[in-house]
Design an enzyme around this catalytic site. Structure first.
Site, PDB file in Angstrom:
ATOM      1  CD  GLU A   1      -2.747   1.293   2.446  1.00 53.61           C
ATOM      2  OE1 GLU A   1      -3.535   2.258   2.532  1.00 53.61           O
ATOM      3  OE2 GLU A   1      -2.648   0.407   3.313  1.00 53.61           O
TER       4      GLU A   1
ATOM      5  NE  ARG B   1       5.562  -8.241  10.506  1.00 55.88           N
ATOM      6  CZ  ARG B   1       4.749  -7.194  10.352  1.00 55.88           C
ATOM      7  NH1 ARG B   1       3.472  -7.293  10.699  1.00 55.88           N
ATOM      8  NH2 ARG B   1       5.200  -6.067   9.854  1.00 55.88           N
TER       9      ARG B   1
ATOM     10  CE  LYS C   1       3.666   1.527   6.007  1.00 57.46           C
ATOM     11  NZ  LYS C   1       2.650   1.187   5.002  1.00 57.46           N
TER      12      LYS C   1
END
Length: 831
Positions: A261, A485, A495
């Site tokens: 994204e 991950r 973020k």
């Protein structure tokens, strides 16, 4: 996509297409795309193809029709030319047909036969020896240092023009042979661990049969999680023709996608996703999309779009196609209407609090929304009202009608569309409604014929809704597979937290080298190959990886060991006067840039009466275990003709600090070989020596703890950045910097030209970012080891005229800033 046409309506076309040599399923699928079906019918009738093609050639004609349906600029003569090449057996793959169509579109008949054949790979032949030579040259030119780079090397080689049409097997076999010849058998490439010193493992290894010991170790793409993935076409479908159509589109190859994204900068965790998706496709000779998941205009910006592509190319990968979820907004909307018509979706007017309560409030079983059973026609009208801007955000949502009795919350009527009033960066104000990730992701995977939808384990629960939606609409269903991950200790990747660090001045932007965003690691000077080597070395499994920063830095260190040239560098200069050398004496010393890598070349530096050493290499009090310089003590100087002995020193009258050493050059041949050697730089104005470094930035851990908590601000390490001014470098640095930049520009140009040449047409509009050579070039391309100090790279704040072709001396207006990439060995303290 579901179609309203029935098989009986399509029968005439299906029969025609079957006569071409297609199977029933493939003929039916070809008939369901009105535009390409019309072109295909025209090709068959105008060129009398019935009975002239076998099944494989028929599939190529279908592929040609698909290409022609996208362009109206290919004339009849040009179409005939390509068809004849298919019938003659010259064009043998969908890839060749695609290139051929583009070629005749740009070069109408009469076509240059030789140029056409070369462009399309017709008659391409290359001996195993030639492939081996080209792979050897590629490895040498890119300074590859070990088996961990095999996957990225194969991917890079396959993108070179010379090997564009070589078979993946040829390239893979040649690469493995070159790696074996260069680095030894793969099993010997492992780092030396504690067990290597034990006798028992050696004895056990000796007992292994010779034939087994010579078997190359499987790559990360052939074992474990990735090695156990399904083969293309093995993912089950609700109807057989969906599988057949998918395999016809992909020719049975692996197709993956990297779907970020564009709402922020990528971090080190994303490098694993890039490696997995691009690497797995490349390993299997397949293709990988870069698809921007741009369904939330409130958070997405063009700067992130540009940065994502730049980082992917910097890491060494090239997308097969660049697409956006927004490319498919119309198709997604039409399928949402179809979902309502199938009574699988409804428009809900509940508040966010009511929806949360209906879904169990975070615990407990859900209950039906009061709008769940509203009539289909009513939901269709309300959905149209949503699209036309009748409702404000949160006043109406389209929700999927899933299974409230299922134990998986991802099956509790997820939202498919919501109202947003923010302008989209590509579609601008065209849409008032936007699809959610849960609705969009699986359908766009389906549209793009993804064979392996690879994601991290937090999406395991979403796999059920992913498959439910594809089956509810009766479209091709990709297989979602989840891996663990990557996390790095001692940093943050959120973020939200990084934005707070930036906005509150704890760091100097998203590319502050103390962060683990990829733009920050790039600015620090970490080579892209080191990042790929790090990720590859971790392997891929379903377990999450929480890796110590020391392990990452050690990988970087090992990568730089045999790739970075070595220069003399003094961080804290202390003046040394060699009093038995005349003041005008100059000895030019030619030294290798790396003692073990002669390919890096040599440089020349002056040796004069006045030199500078590091202040840490001198102390007033001597001891038996101290081997550097002290009064009356002799020490060697790296690459200098002779050692020196300290005979006296001068101090500052106020502070008492030692400010100058008086030494004697031991050039009589009577001096013993020194027990230690230290770095130095000479003072010699005519050659511009020494080079003064305006700033040397040393980066330590940003946080004191391994796992910064929610109160991460209180965990900031106050000593995370040290700035040293006035360090000195040998004069060989500037020509080295200029050469490194020129080499980077040449490599960038070659890669850019190859990327533009091989680029597939994108579904995106003209604002799709294209390959630019500037994406691969930055000051960080200049890397070196400061002997006994650390590994360094030029920071982006540097201004050096020599980098742009100016003279190889520091000029007025130049400003030299170095970033320490990593120390020469692991720091003893975390801070």
């Amino acid at each position: 996509m579901a179609t309203s046409k029935t098989d009986s309506t399509l029968n005439p076309l299906v029969s025609l297409f079957k006569s071409l040599g297609l199977t029933q399923a493939k003929a039916l699928e070809a008939a369901k795309s009105p535009k390409s079906a019309t072109v295909l019918q025209d090709l068959i009738e105008k060129h009398s193809l019935v009975g002239r093609t076998d099944e494989k050639q028929a599939s190529l004609v279908v592929a040609l029709a698909g290409q022609l349906s996208k362009s109206e600029n290919v004339g009849e003569q040009e179409r005939k030319y390509v068809i004849d090449k298919i019938l003659e057996g010259d064009l043998k793959s969908v890839d060749q047909v695609t290139v051929a169509t583009k070629y005749v579109e740009a070069h109408p008949v009469p076509v240059s036969e030789a140029e056409f054949n070369q462009e399309c790979g017709i008659g391409f032949s290359i001996s195993p020896e030639d492939v081996y030579d080209k792979v050897s040259a590629y490895i040498k030119d890119n300074v590859i240092v070990g088996w961990n780079s095999l996957g990225s090397v194969i991917s890079g080689i396959r993108s070179t023009p010379e090997l564009r049409w070589a078979t993946p097997v040829e390239v893979k076999n040649a690469a493995e042979k070159v790696f074996t010849a260069t680095f030894g058998p793969k099993e010997n490439a492992k780092g030396k661990g504690k067990e290597s010193k034990k006798e028992a493992p050696k004895a056990k290894a000796a007992a292994v049969p010779a034939v087994e010991a010579s078997t190359p170790k499987k790559t990360v793409f052939e074992e474990g999680f990735l090695g156990n993935l399904h083969k293309p076409g093995e993912n089950p479908q609700i109807a057989p023709h969906l599988r057949d159509a998918h395999l016809a589109a992909t020719s049975g190859n692996v197709w993956t996608r990297f779907p970020p994204e564009p709402n922020g900068y990528l971090h080190i965790g994303h490098s694993k996703a890039i490696f997995v998706n691009f690497g797995y496709a490349a390993h299997h000779g397949g293709k990988c999309y870069l698809r921007y998941d741009d369904t939330n205009p409130e958070a997405e910006e063009v700067r992130y779009v540009e940065s994502i592509l730049e980082i992917i190319r910097w890491l060494g990968y090239e997308p097969w196609k660049i697409t956006y979820s927004s490319d498919y907004f119309t198709e997604l909307y039409e399928l949402a209407v179809e979902l309502i018509k199938r009574d699988k979706a409804y428009v809900c007017h509940c508040s966010q609090e009511e929806i949360k309560a209906d879904r169990g409030g975070g615990h407990g079983q859900p209950k039906p929304c009061i709008h769940r059973d509203r009539p289909i026609e009513e939901s269709l009208v309300e959905f149209e009202n949503m699209k036309n801007g009748k409702y404000k955000p949160k006043e109406a949502n389209l929700r999927m009608k899933q299974d409230l009795n299922d134990g998986n919350p991802q099956m509790w009527d997820l939202t498919a569309y919501r109202v947003l009033e923010k302008e989209h960066h590509r579609t601008h104000d065209k849409w008032k409604i936007y699809p959610t990730y849960d609705y969009t992701h699986c359908l766009v995977d389906s549209f793009e014929n993804i064979s392996h939808s690879l994601c991290t384990t937090e999406f395991i629960a979403s796999r059920q809704s992913y498959e439910w939606l594809c089956d509810a609409l009766e479209v091709y269903k990709p297989r979602q597979s989840e891996y663990g991950r990557l996390n790095i200790e001692g940093t943050v990747m959120s973020k939200r937290k990084i934005l707070a660090l930036v906005n509150e001045g704890f760091v100097n932007g998203w590319d502050d080298p103390r962060l683990y965003t990829l733009i920050a690691l790039r600015r620090r000077g970490v080579p892209p190959g080191a990042i790929i080597s790090f990720v590859s070395g971790l392997g891929v499994s379903t377990a999450s990886s929480n890796i110590e920063t020391a392990r990452f830095e050690q990988t970087v260190r090992q990568y730089l060991e045999n790739t970075a040239p070595r220069l003399l560098m003094v961080m804290n200069p202390l003046k040394v006067t060699i009093d038995n050398i005349p003041e005008d004496s100059v000895t030019i010393v030619e030294k290798p840039l790396h003692p073990k890598v002669p390919e890096l070349g040599t440089c020349k530096i002056p040796f004069t009466r006045t030199i500078y050493i590091d202040a840490e290499d001198f102390r007033l009090e001597d001891s038996k275990d101290y081997f550097r310089l002290a009064p009356g003590k002799t020490v060697g100087l790296f690459q200098a003709p002779h050692p020196v002995t300290c005979t006296s020193y001068k101090t500052d009258p106020v502070s008492g600090k030692v400010v100058e050493l008086i030494c004697r050059l031991e050039n009589t041949g009577a001096a013993k070989k020194p027990k230690a050697f230290i770095q130095w730089v000479a003072e010699h104005a005519p050659s511009g020596s020494p080079i003064i470094v305006d700033e040397t930035r040393i980066f330590n851990r940003l946080f004191k703890s391994d796992n910064p908590s929610s109160d991460f601000r209180s965990d900031i390490n106050p000593n995370s950045l040290e700035v040293v001014k006035g360090a000195m470098l040998e004069v060989g640095f500037l020509p080295l910097a200029r050469r490194a930049m020129e080499e980077a520009k040449r490599e960038s140009k070659t890669r850019t030209e190859a990327a533009l040449k091989d680029a597939e047409p994108s579904a995106a509009d003209d604002d799709t970012p294209h390959a630019t050579s500037g994406q691969l070039i930055g000051n960080e391309c200049v890397r070196f080891q400061g002997l006994r100090v650390g590994y360094f790279a030029l920071d982006k704040d540097t201004r050096l005229a020599c980098l742009d072709g100016g003279a190889e001396v520091k000029q007025q207006g130049d400003y030299l800033v170095l970033n320490r990439i990593v120390s020469l060995k692991e720091d003893s303290g975390k801070s």
